[in-house]
Design an enzyme around this catalytic site. Structure first.
Site, PDB file in Angstrom:
ATOM      1  N   ILE A  14      16.029 -39.912 -16.300  1.00  0.00           N
ATOM      2  CA  ILE A  14      16.965 -40.447 -15.310  1.00  0.00           C
ATOM      3  C   ILE A  14      16.877 -39.557 -14.075  1.00  0.00           C
ATOM      4  O   ILE A  14      17.522 -38.519 -13.986  1.00  0.00           O
ATOM      5  CB  ILE A  14      18.404 -40.508 -15.878  1.00  0.00           C
ATOM      6  CG1 ILE A  14      18.426 -41.351 -17.164  1.00  0.00           C
ATOM      7  CG2 ILE A  14      19.362 -41.075 -14.842  1.00  0.00           C
ATOM      8  CD1 ILE A  14      17.984 -42.801 -17.013  1.00  0.00           C
ATOM      9  N   HIS A  15      16.058 -39.968 -13.130  1.00  0.00           N
ATOM     10  CA  HIS A  15      15.857 -39.227 -11.884  1.00  0.00           C
ATOM     11  C   HIS A  15      16.670 -39.893 -10.774  1.00  0.00           C
ATOM     12  O   HIS A  15      17.609 -40.644 -11.059  1.00  0.00           O
ATOM     13  CB  HIS A  15      14.362 -39.116 -11.552  1.00  0.00           C
ATOM     14  CG  HIS A  15      13.641 -40.430 -11.544  1.00  0.00           C
ATOM     15  ND1 HIS A  15      13.662 -41.290 -10.469  1.00  0.00           N
ATOM     16  CD2 HIS A  15      12.902 -41.042 -12.498  1.00  0.00           C
ATOM     17  CE1 HIS A  15      12.950 -42.366 -10.749  1.00  0.00           C
ATOM     18  NE2 HIS A  15      12.483 -42.246 -11.985  1.00  0.00           N
ATOM     19  N   ALA A  16      16.340 -39.645  -9.524  1.00  0.00           N
ATOM     20  CA  ALA A  16      17.166 -40.086  -8.392  1.00  0.00           C
ATOM     21  C   ALA A  16      17.360 -41.602  -8.311  1.00  0.00           C
ATOM     22  O   ALA A  16      18.485 -42.073  -8.134  1.00  0.00           O
ATOM     23  CB  ALA A  16      16.587 -39.568  -7.081  1.00  0.00           C
ATOM     24  N   SER A  19      19.470 -42.943 -11.158  1.00  0.00           N
ATOM     25  CA  SER A  19      20.819 -42.392 -10.970  1.00  0.00           C
ATOM     26  C   SER A  19      21.590 -43.189  -9.927  1.00  0.00           C
ATOM     27  O   SER A  19      22.780 -43.450 -10.088  1.00  0.00           O
ATOM     28  CB  SER A  19      20.743 -40.923 -10.547  1.00  0.00           C
ATOM     29  OG  SER A  19      20.212 -40.145 -11.588  1.00  0.00           O
TER      30      SER A  19
END
Length: 87
Positions: A14-16, A19
């Site tokens: 779950i990266h930018a 997110s």
């Protein structure tokens, strides 16, 4: 209160970008939502709080939702945490 576990399926965790999608969805619910992972707690309406949790593939994340639309909030957060993103 609705409580359960989601397993991150996205290869990059779950990266930018995920997110941001999660935070946008979380803001639509009236319920209080909390993510717990690796001794960290986050309010998923905050992109930064989600990113700081460092949830990688196969991470088991506890989701807690409490309020008038708690089941819907829980289901959506679980769906988005377990989603395989194309980015």
């Amino acid at each position: 209160m609705v409580k359960g576990i989601a397993v991150v399926n996205n290869a990059r965790g779950i990266h930018a970008r995920p997110s941001s999608e999660i935070a946008t969805a979380a803001q639509t619910f009236k319920s209080a939502i909390t993510f717990n992972f690796n001794k960290k707690t986050a309010n998923p309406v905050s992109v930064l709080q989600i990113i700081i949790m460092e949830m990688f593939k196969d991470s088991e994340v506890e989701i807690i939702a409490e309020g008038g639309d708690e089941q819907e909030a829980f289901n959506k957060m679980k769906e988005l945490l377990e989603k395989e993103y194309e980015y």
